[in-house]
Design a protein around this motif. Structure first.
Motif, PDB file in Angstrom:
ATOM      1  N   ALA A 101      37.739  54.489  33.000  1.00  0.00           N
ATOM      2  CA  ALA A 101      37.517  53.075  32.669  1.00  0.00           C
ATOM      3  C   ALA A 101      38.817  52.333  32.366  1.00  0.00           C
ATOM      4  O   ALA A 101      38.861  51.104  32.416  1.00  0.00           O
ATOM      5  N   THR A 102      39.886  53.070  32.081  1.00  0.00           N
ATOM      6  CA  THR A 102      41.145  52.442  31.693  1.00  0.00           C
ATOM      7  C   THR A 102      41.777  51.641  32.826  1.00  0.00           C
ATOM      8  O   THR A 102      42.232  50.503  32.625  1.00  0.00           O
ATOM      9  N   PHE A 103      41.819  52.220  34.026  1.00  0.00           N
ATOM     10  CA  PHE A 103      42.535  51.572  35.126  1.00  0.00           C
ATOM     11  C   PHE A 103      41.677  51.257  36.346  1.00  0.00           C
ATOM     12  O   PHE A 103      42.135  50.524  37.234  1.00  0.00           O
ATOM     13  N   THR A 104      40.474  51.793  36.421  1.00  0.00           N
ATOM     14  CA  THR A 104      39.644  51.545  37.606  1.00  0.00           C
ATOM     15  C   THR A 104      39.416  50.057  37.876  1.00  0.00           C
ATOM     16  O   THR A 104      39.569  49.604  39.026  1.00  0.00           O
ATOM     17  N   PRO A 105      39.065  49.238  36.870  1.00  0.00           N
ATOM     18  CA  PRO A 105      38.859  47.809  37.154  1.00  0.00           C
ATOM     19  C   PRO A 105      40.087  47.136  37.756  1.00  0.00           C
ATOM     20  O   PRO A 105      39.964  46.316  38.676  1.00  0.00           O
ATOM     21  N   LEU A 106      41.278  47.478  37.259  1.00  0.00           N
ATOM     22  CA  LEU A 106      42.508  46.891  37.791  1.00  0.00           C
ATOM     23  C   LEU A 106      42.714  47.302  39.243  1.00  0.00           C
ATOM     24  O   LEU A 106      43.040  46.464  40.099  1.00  0.00           O
ATOM     25  N   LEU A 107      42.530  48.581  39.530  1.00  0.00           N
ATOM     26  CA  LEU A 107      42.719  49.074  40.895  1.00  0.00           C
ATOM     27  C   LEU A 107      41.709  48.438  41.845  1.00  0.00           C
ATOM     28  O   LEU A 107      42.060  48.011  42.949  1.00  0.00           O
ATOM     29  N   LYS A 108      40.472  48.353  41.411  1.00  0.00           N
ATOM     30  CA  LYS A 108      39.423  47.760  42.240  1.00  0.00           C
ATOM     31  C   LYS A 108      39.697  46.270  42.494  1.00  0.00           C
ATOM     32  O   LYS A 108      39.385  45.741  43.559  1.00  0.00           O
ATOM     33  N   GLN A 109      40.277  45.625  41.513  1.00  0.00           N
ATOM     34  CA  GLN A 109      40.621  44.209  41.642  1.00  0.00           C
ATOM     35  C   GLN A 109      41.570  43.970  42.809  1.00  0.00           C
ATOM     36  O   GLN A 109      41.556  42.905  43.439  1.00  0.00           O
ATOM     37  N   HIS A 110      42.378  44.999  43.117  1.00  0.00           N
ATOM     38  CA  HIS A 110      43.342  44.907  44.214  1.00  0.00           C
ATOM     39  C   HIS A 110      42.822  45.558  45.492  1.00  0.00           C
ATOM     40  O   HIS A 110      43.600  45.837  46.413  1.00  0.00           O
ATOM     41  N   GLY A 111      41.519  45.788  45.549  1.00  0.00           N
ATOM     42  CA  GLY A 111      40.903  46.314  46.765  1.00  0.00           C
ATOM     43  C   GLY A 111      41.119  47.794  47.000  1.00  0.00           C
ATOM     44  O   GLY A 111      40.948  48.283  48.129  1.00  0.00           O
ATOM     45  N   ILE A 112      41.497  48.525  45.956  1.00  0.00           N
ATOM     46  CA  ILE A 112      41.767  49.964  46.080  1.00  0.00           C
ATOM     47  C   ILE A 112      40.502  50.752  45.785  1.00  0.00           C
ATOM     48  O   ILE A 112      39.799  50.488  44.805  1.00  0.00           O
ATOM     49  N   LYS A 113      40.202  51.730  46.629  1.00  0.00           N
ATOM     50  CA  LYS A 113      39.060  52.615  46.395  1.00  0.00           C
ATOM     51  C   LYS A 113      39.473  53.681  45.388  1.00  0.00           C
ATOM     52  O   LYS A 113      40.545  54.286  45.509  1.00  0.00           O
ATOM     53  N   VAL A 114      38.623  53.908  44.391  1.00  0.00           N
ATOM     54  CA  VAL A 114      38.967  54.804  43.291  1.00  0.00           C
ATOM     55  C   VAL A 114      37.985  55.974  43.231  1.00  0.00           C
ATOM     56  O   VAL A 114      36.767  55.786  43.252  1.00  0.00           O
ATOM     57  N   VAL A 115      38.544  57.161  43.172  1.00  0.00           N
ATOM     58  CA  VAL A 115      37.771  58.396  43.030  1.00  0.00           C
ATOM     59  C   VAL A 115      38.266  59.097  41.767  1.00  0.00           C
ATOM     60  O   VAL A 115      39.473  59.125  41.513  1.00  0.00           O
ATOM     61  N   HIS A 116      37.349  59.650  40.981  1.00  0.00           N
ATOM     62  CA  HIS A 116      37.756  60.319  39.744  1.00  0.00           C
ATOM     63  C   HIS A 116      37.322  61.777  39.769  1.00  0.00           C
ATOM     64  O   HIS A 116      36.213  62.097  40.219  1.00  0.00           O
ATOM     65  N   VAL A 117      38.188  62.661  39.289  1.00  0.00           N
ATOM     66  CA  VAL A 117      37.886  64.090  39.216  1.00  0.00           C
ATOM     67  C   VAL A 117      37.151  64.382  37.914  1.00  0.00           C
ATOM     68  O   VAL A 117      37.628  63.997  36.831  1.00  0.00           O
TER      69      VAL A 117
END
Length: 313
Positions: A101-117
């Motif tokens: 939750a710390t950085f996913t919103p920021l990354l998604k805001q820039h159109g980056i797909k995020v996967v978490h382990v």
């Protein structure tokens, strides 16, 4: 081309993801995996922001296929690395060892797909709630830093698959097409392989480390340092020192002093097989050769399809 949610999400040919391993997953390995139809990942855990940017630029020059960056959240300097990732328009980020939750919103805001382990269904739910596009369910067989739950892949995978709606990628103990099929039967839509790609020509790890991996046998790896951050490694002189210290009831501070700094680099990148930290998964016991990435992916996919078509006995 194989179509499912994972291949569509990443725009790749095969649902095979290469793990972003420290001192191993540089631009050569990542670009080779992407060029062969999988998803190559640059391992940022062993890189400062300047080196990460260099690897991203070289990877872009070496492939026109999608690739990603693995970002362990437990290290300092993550904010600088995220800035590099955003500025260089990396399409995919795999986060691990921290709160998504710390950085996913920021990354998604820039159109980056995020996967978490994740190492549990509870963490998988948190990753989904944070907005992650997929999760990697990594079992206790995996190499490197591991979950504290000690849940194996074949137990973890169905638990995670029934807990979230987003795609699940299986990891931990996977190096063959037959193992890949087993994970897909349990609900995974792709697999992440680490140790198999360590034993590749393009991996940046030291040749002596690669040879130690393919010469390892059953029982040669173990999870240790649970007092700090659990890590699976090959038993060597450094591990024996750890084991003796733990037997003598060493404190976490004393174990940290024994670990020191740069221990993984010493073993994996510099090839010190006695004093280094030799991080690798249990599946290393079945690896007996060092191959080009193209052969690894082609062979894995061929075996997957052969096993899929073979009737059960």
């Amino acid at each position: 081309m194989f179509f499912n949610r994972v291949t569509r999400l990443f725009n790749i040919e095969y649902p095979i993801v290469q793990a972003g391993m420290v001192w191993t997953s540089g631009w050569r390995l990542a670009s080779a995996v992407s060029n062969a139809g999988g998803l190559g990942i640059i391992g940022a855990g062993s890189m400062n922001s300047q080196l990460l940017e260099e690897h991203i630029r070289k990877c872009k020059a070496a492939t026109n296929k999608p690739f990603g960056v693995n970002l362990p959240l437990l290290y300092s300097g993550v904010e600088k690395q995220i800035d590099i990732i955003i500025r260089n328009k990396v399409q995919i980020v795999v986060t691990s060892a921290g709160n998504p939750a710390t950085f996913t919103p920021l990354l998604k805001q820039h159109g980056i797909k995020v996967v978490h382990v994740v190492s549990s269904s509870r963490f998988a739910k948190k990753a989904e709630a944070a907005g992650c596009d997929a999760v990697i369910a990594e079992g206790f067989e995996a190499g490197g830093h591991n979950g504290r739950e000690e849940t194996t892949t074949l137990v973890l995978l169905p638990l995670v698959c029934t807990s979230v709606e987003i795609p699940v990628i299986a990891a931990g103990g996977i190096a063959t097409g037959r193992q890949m099929l087993a994970c897909m039967v349990l609900g995974a839509e792709g697999v992440q392989m680490g140790s198999r790609f360590v034993a590749s020509e393009e991996a940046s790890s030291h040749p002596d480390f690669k040879n130690a991996v393919i010469n390892s046998n059953e029982g040669d790896t173990i999870v240790t340092l649970k007092e700090l951050t659990p890590v699976r490694l090959i038993k060597n002189d450094f591990y024996m020192q750890l084991a003796q210290a733990q037997k003598n009831c060493a404190t976490a501070i004393e174990l940290q002093q024994l670990l020191g700094k740069g221990r993984a680099k010493k073993g994996i990148f510099e090839g010190d097989l006695e004093k280094g930290e030799l991080e690798i998964g249990q599946v290393s016991a079945i690896l007996k050769d060092i191959k080009p990435v193209k052969e690894i992916i082609a062979g894995t996919w061929l075996e997957f399809n052969e096993a899929l078509q073979k009737p059960l006995k």
